[in-house]
Scaffold this motif. Structure first.
Motif, PDB file in Angstrom:
ATOM      1  N   GLU A 154       4.791 -49.222   8.871  1.00  0.00           N
ATOM      2  CA  GLU A 154       5.359 -48.991  10.190  1.00  0.00           C
ATOM      3  C   GLU A 154       5.020 -47.566  10.597  1.00  0.00           C
ATOM      4  OE1 GLU A 154       9.743 -47.712   8.424  1.00  0.00           O
ATOM      5  OE2 GLU A 154       9.534 -49.496   9.680  1.00  0.00           O
ATOM      6  N   ASN A 155       5.328 -47.233  11.837  1.00  0.00           N
ATOM      7  CA  ASN A 155       5.111 -45.867  12.291  1.00  0.00           C
ATOM      8  C   ASN A 155       5.980 -44.917  11.466  1.00  0.00           C
ATOM      9  OD1 ASN A 155       3.496 -46.995  14.228  1.00  0.00           O
ATOM     10  ND2 ASN A 155       4.980 -46.778  15.892  1.00  0.00           N
ATOM     11  N   SER A 156       5.386 -43.861  10.951  1.00  0.00           N
ATOM     12  CA  SER A 156       6.125 -42.971  10.053  1.00  0.00           C
ATOM     13  C   SER A 156       5.463 -41.602  10.028  1.00  0.00           C
ATOM     14  CB  SER A 156       6.186 -43.560   8.633  1.00  0.00           C
ATOM     15  OG  SER A 156       4.873 -43.815   8.151  1.00  0.00           O
ATOM     16  N   THR A 157       6.201 -40.650   9.460  1.00  0.00           N
ATOM     17  CA  THR A 157       5.695 -39.294   9.251  1.00  0.00           C
ATOM     18  C   THR A 157       5.733 -39.000   7.762  1.00  0.00           C
ATOM     19  OG1 THR A 157       6.505 -38.554  11.414  1.00  0.00           O
ATOM     20  CG2 THR A 157       5.994 -36.859   9.790  1.00  0.00           C
ATOM     21  N   THR A 166      -5.176 -33.610  11.445  1.00  0.00           N
ATOM     22  CA  THR A 166      -3.951 -32.829  11.585  1.00  0.00           C
ATOM     23  C   THR A 166      -3.081 -33.317  12.731  1.00  0.00           C
ATOM     24  OG1 THR A 166      -5.207 -31.250  12.932  1.00  0.00           O
ATOM     25  CG2 THR A 166      -4.970 -30.769  10.584  1.00  0.00           C
ATOM     26  N   GLY A 167      -3.622 -34.125  13.645  1.00  0.00           N
ATOM     27  CA  GLY A 167      -2.823 -34.672  14.728  1.00  0.00           C
ATOM     28  C   GLY A 167      -2.269 -36.032  14.354  1.00  0.00           C
ATOM     29  N   GLU A 168      -1.999 -36.839  15.350  1.00  0.00           N
ATOM     30  CA  GLU A 168      -1.494 -38.182  15.109  1.00  0.00           C
ATOM     31  C   GLU A 168      -2.629 -39.072  14.625  1.00  0.00           C
ATOM     32  OE1 GLU A 168       1.563 -40.936  17.516  1.00  0.00           O
ATOM     33  OE2 GLU A 168      -0.383 -40.709  18.490  1.00  0.00           O
ATOM     34  N   ILE A 169      -2.362 -39.800  13.568  1.00  0.00           N
ATOM     35  CA  ILE A 169      -3.365 -40.689  12.984  1.00  0.00           C
ATOM     36  C   ILE A 169      -3.043 -42.104  13.430  1.00  0.00           C
ATOM     37  CG2 ILE A 169      -4.430 -41.474  10.846  1.00  0.00           C
ATOM     38  CD1 ILE A 169      -3.340 -38.914   9.530  1.00  0.00           C
ATOM     39  N   VAL A 170      -3.953 -42.699  14.168  1.00  0.00           N
ATOM     40  CA  VAL A 170      -3.764 -44.051  14.680  1.00  0.00           C
ATOM     41  C   VAL A 170      -4.556 -45.010  13.796  1.00  0.00           C
ATOM     42  CG1 VAL A 170      -3.996 -45.567  16.665  1.00  0.00           C
ATOM     43  CG2 VAL A 170      -3.492 -43.145  17.006  1.00  0.00           C
ATOM     44  N   LEU A 171      -3.856 -45.993  13.213  1.00  0.00           N
ATOM     45  CA  LEU A 171      -4.479 -46.907  12.267  1.00  0.00           C
ATOM     46  C   LEU A 171      -4.142 -48.340  12.637  1.00  0.00           C
ATOM     47  CD1 LEU A 171      -3.535 -45.096   8.930  1.00  0.00           C
ATOM     48  CD2 LEU A 171      -5.745 -45.014  10.080  1.00  0.00           C
ATOM     49  N   PRO A 172      -5.059 -49.257  12.369  1.00  0.00           N
ATOM     50  CA  PRO A 172      -4.725 -50.677  12.509  1.00  0.00           C
ATOM     51  C   PRO A 172      -3.783 -51.112  11.386  1.00  0.00           C
ATOM     52  CG  PRO A 172      -7.115 -50.311  12.536  1.00  0.00           C
ATOM     53  CD  PRO A 172      -6.486 -49.052  12.062  1.00  0.00           C
ATOM     54  N   THR A 226       3.417 -29.823   5.153  1.00  0.00           N
ATOM     55  CA  THR A 226       2.323 -30.583   5.750  1.00  0.00           C
ATOM     56  C   THR A 226       2.839 -31.947   6.191  1.00  0.00           C
ATOM     57  OG1 THR A 226       0.723 -29.456   4.343  1.00  0.00           O
ATOM     58  CG2 THR A 226       0.020 -31.525   5.355  1.00  0.00           C
ATOM     59  N   GLN A 227       2.519 -32.304   7.436  1.00  0.00           N
ATOM     60  CA  GLN A 227       2.974 -33.576   7.985  1.00  0.00           C
ATOM     61  C   GLN A 227       1.778 -34.396   8.463  1.00  0.00           C
ATOM     62  OE1 GLN A 227       5.840 -32.691  11.063  1.00  0.00           O
ATOM     63  NE2 GLN A 227       7.536 -32.624   9.618  1.00  0.00           N
ATOM     64  N   LEU A 228       1.811 -35.669   8.132  1.00  0.00           N
ATOM     65  CA  LEU A 228       0.813 -36.624   8.614  1.00  0.00           C
ATOM     66  C   LEU A 228       1.555 -37.668   9.446  1.00  0.00           C
ATOM     67  CD1 LEU A 228      -1.269 -37.148   5.338  1.00  0.00           C
ATOM     68  CD2 LEU A 228      -1.794 -35.635   7.246  1.00  0.00           C
ATOM     69  N   GLN A 229       1.368 -37.599  10.740  1.00  0.00           N
ATOM     70  CA  GLN A 229       2.025 -38.552  11.633  1.00  0.00           C
ATOM     71  C   GLN A 229       1.130 -39.782  11.781  1.00  0.00           C
ATOM     72  OE1 GLN A 229       2.970 -36.589  15.290  1.00  0.00           O
ATOM     73  NE2 GLN A 229       4.511 -35.264  14.371  1.00  0.00           N
ATOM     74  N   VAL A 230       1.658 -40.916  11.360  1.00  0.00           N
ATOM     75  CA  VAL A 230       0.891 -42.159  11.354  1.00  0.00           C
ATOM     76  C   VAL A 230       1.495 -43.109  12.384  1.00  0.00           C
ATOM     77  CG1 VAL A 230       0.094 -44.103   9.975  1.00  0.00           C
ATOM     78  CG2 VAL A 230       0.322 -41.839   8.929  1.00  0.00           C
TER      79      VAL A 230
END
Length: 730
Positions: free
Chosen positions: A372-375, A319-325, A392-396
């Motif tokens: 790229e970084n997106s919501t 539910t928070g910021e999702i950090v991905l390679p 619902t938001q997924l911050q990537v």
């Protein structure tokens, strides 16, 4: 019954009895007419009362049910009293005769007497018998007249008929002037207790937006209850709301000639309501609160790029910021609290796909591969048409594969090394994901002497070595030893060492990081020993100053003992400052002694790693110098400082002088220990000088190297066999 009581000489009914029987039938008929009239009048009265009450107050079903039971009970009661009970009572001919006599007093009890004599036996007395016969004959003569005499008060009969006719007429008039469906409406409402039938109104208030008499609102939303007026217009209306904790009344806001509205802000619980205006009161409507759909659980499965060599992983705290390679693809499954009808993704192009699970309308399935970084945002509507409060938001956030970090340090050698030295190295490397290669880079640059041309380019040799025991991992830390002899480095060259780490990024290309160079100058053993000897002499000089300072501190303490410390009472301020200075001196000498110990330890370690001395002899010398220095710096001098500071607390001069004598004795002991350490340091310098000269001899006499090495070892053994080697004065 009376016929059975007749004497045997009388057979069959007489004319009088037949007349009385006829009168009895007429009496029952009149009673039936009168009772029926009154009963029907009461029933009509109850019906009119029911009609009036219900029409006036528009009773609800419960109230109408109670009234119906009351009306039905009263009707039964009066029917029984005025009709059933009188007709059920037996009426004999004597009772009929009595009734006739009461209503016709002029008969002078003739009928009853004549009837009674018919049931008496014959009297033997002639006179009496003649009298009885006369009365009986007179009664028989009245038989026909009896049929026509009144048996009931006419006014009572007429009154009952008039009552019935009056209520019948009133009922007819009311029904005649009432709407045609009045009787039908009354029948359905008050007899059949129907809830659907309503009395006609001059004004009707219609609630808009009802579904089967129910208004639906999502929890937390405002509810607008809109009312439309039909019939005669009104200028005021109200709403009565029934909550779990009681009733509340509000005036409706008029929005037009024929419209009103009431806004209930933030509906949290269901309730019922009725609207009132003019002569109208609506039936009770219900407000149903709909729960909002929300995400009950969210599961994300990340599939990483191949070069990371990581298994697919379930992401935690999605539910928070999702950090991905970079290059990671994610599949997700969201479970909602209610079945869904429609899905509304924003910027659908950010998703590989997103849809409601065909097999389970409470699940949302989808996938995305962010560039790229997106919501990523999506909303939904459940089967009741309700949307969630927030989408619902997924911050990537894409985390680039940064270059690895690497650190290279050496321990136990200085900037000058011998050609056969060993260099202890520590390497530490870290990467975001994976280190694929880790090397030690080395480069040799030969320095030009003064005779060589400045235009001549120096000779350079370079190469790389794999770090021992390295495995592909995000973090590596190890210690290893580099043999300088394996690099064939000659005296007069500069040796540069670097560690280089390379990651495994195949998407944007591998990235490497190289440490700053560790610079070493390769020198001859003689030059190296001269360097060590200079450093030892520097520490010898430094520690000699420590000894001088300690002697000065001893002298100052004796001076204070002879003057200020002998006085009773509190010490003067100048004396306190002197004692404080002596305490600080002990702390400073402790710190300098510790620095000397560390410097000598580094020299000994470098001598070992450069292989310019035997390890056994070096350790022996270290025990006679470094260990006493550590004991002096860590224990002896700090305790002396504390003892000097304690002199301030003594009140009597004799006690203070006694303590000062003990401190002075400790100072003398520390001075003796320092002198012993200086003597040992001199021996260490002598040892370094001996080793240096013997190695010169070995280098000059290369042909007899083995013999000279044996002689070198013999001299060292004789050197260490002296019992008082560390007891000489410096």
């Amino acid at each position: 019954m009376l016929d059975q009581l007749k004497p045997p000489h009388i057979q069959g009914p007489s004319r009088l009895e037949r007349s009385l029987v006829s009168v009895r039938r007429r009496l029952r008929l009149v009673t039936t007419v009168r009772g029926s009239s009154l009963t029907l009048a009461i029933i009509l009265t109850l019906c009119l009362l029911s009609l009036g009450l219900d029409r006036l107050f528009r009773l609800g079903v419960p109230a109408r049910s109670v009234c119906l039971m009351v009306y039905f009970g009263l009707a039964i009661y009066f029917t029984y009293r005025w009709l059933a009970l009188p007709l059920s009572r037996p009426l004999s001919l004597l009772q009929v005769a009595d009734r006739i006599e009461k209503l016709n007093p002029k008969l002078s009890d003739l009928i009853r007497s004549a009837l009674s004599f018919n049931y008496q036996p014959l009297d033997s007395n002639r006179t009496t018998q003649l009298l009885v016969e006369k009365i009986k004959n007179d009664g028989e003569s009245k038989a026909e007249e009896i049929r026509r005499v009144p048996i009931i008060k006419r006014w009572a009969l007429i009154k009952s008929l008039l009552i019935f006719l009056g209520f019948s007429s009133l009922t007819g008039v009311i029904l005649n002037f009432s709407p045609s469906d009045t009787l039908s409406t009354w029948w359905h409402r008050n007899v059949l207790l129907s809830q659907d039938h309503q009395w006609p109104y001059k004004t009707r208030l219609k609630v808009l937006g009802l579904e089967d008499g129910v208004l639906k609102v999502p929890r937390g939303d405002a509810l607008s209850i809109e009312i439309e007026v039909e019939g005669e217009p009104i200028d005021r209306a109200s709403i009565e709301m029934l909550f779990a904790d009681g009733r509340r009344n509000f005036s409706l806001n008029q929005t037009g000639v024929n419209s009103f509205i009431h806004v209930q802000t933030e509906v949290r619980e269901p309730f019922k309501f009725e609207v009132l205006g003019g002569d109208f009161r609506s039936k009770r409507h219900e407000v149903v609160v709909l729960s909002r759909p929300k995400i009950e659980s969210l599961s994300l499965l990340a599939s990483y790029p191949d070069y990371l060599r990581r298994e697919p992983d379930t992401l935690s705290k999605p539910t928070g910021e999702i950090v991905l390679p970079f290059g990671t693809s994610v599949k997700f499954v969201a479970t909602t609290t209610k079945p869904l009808q429609t899905l509304r993704p924003q910027k659908e192009s950010l998703f590989d796909y997103i849809q409601i699970d065909p097999n389970n309308p409470q699940k949302i399935i989808g996938a995305f591969t962010p560039k790229e970084n997106s919501t990523l945002t999506f909303s939904y509507i459940d089967v009741e048409g309700v949307i969630p409060i927030h989408p619902t938001q997924l911050q990537v956030r894409l985390e680039p594969d940064k270059a690895p970090t690497v650190k290279l340090t050496s321990d136990g050698v200085g900037n000058f090394i011998s050609p056969n030295a060993k260099i202890p190295l520590n390497v530490q490397a870290r990467d975001d994901y994976l280190i694929s290669q880790l090397h030690l880079l080395h480069q040799q640059n030969k320095e030009l002497n003064s005779l060589e041309s400045s235009e001549t380019e120096p000779e350079t040799k370079s190469g790389s070595l794999k770090i021992p025991e390295f495995k592909e991992t995000p973090f590596h830390q190890s210690q290893f030893t580099l043999e300088v002899e394996s690099l064939k480095a000659e005296a007069g060259t500069r040796l540069s060492l670097q560690a280089q780490a390379t990651d495994s990024d195949t998407l944007t290309g591998p990235k490497s990081t190289t440490t700053q160079s560790l610079e070493f100058k390769v020198v001859t053993e003689k030059e190296l020993m001269d360097h060590f000897l200079r450093r030892q002499e520097e520490q010898h000089t430094t520690f000699s100053r420590v000894l001088i300072k300690q002697r000065e501190a001893r002298d100052k303490l004796y001076e204070a003992m002879d003057t200020e410390l002998r006085q009773n009472g509190e010490l003067q301020k100048t004396t306190l400052l002197k004692l404080k200075a002596l305490t600080q001196t002990q702390r400073q000498l402790s710190a300098r002694s510790k620095d000397v110990s560390k410097a000598l330890q580094r020299v000994l370690n470098e001598m070992k790693n450069n292989r310019v001395g035997q390890a056994k002899e070096l350790n022996h010398l270290g025990q006679k110098v470094i260990e006493p220095l550590d004991q002096l710096a860590q224990d002896q001098l700090p305790e002396l400082g504390k003892s000097i500071d304690d002199l301030k607390t003594a009140q009597r001069g004799s006690h203070r002088v006694s303590q000062a004598l003990e401190v002075a004795e400790e100072l003398e002991n520390s001075i003796e220990d320092m002198e012993s350490i200086l003597s040992a340091m001199s021996k260490l310098e002598d040892f370094t000088e001996i080793v240096n000269r013997l190695r010169d001899l070995i280098q000059v006499q290369g042909d007899s190297r083995d013999a000279l090495e044996k002689h070198y070892k013999k001299i060292l053994e004789d050197f260490f066999e002296e019992d008082d080697i560390f007891d000489d004065e410096p």
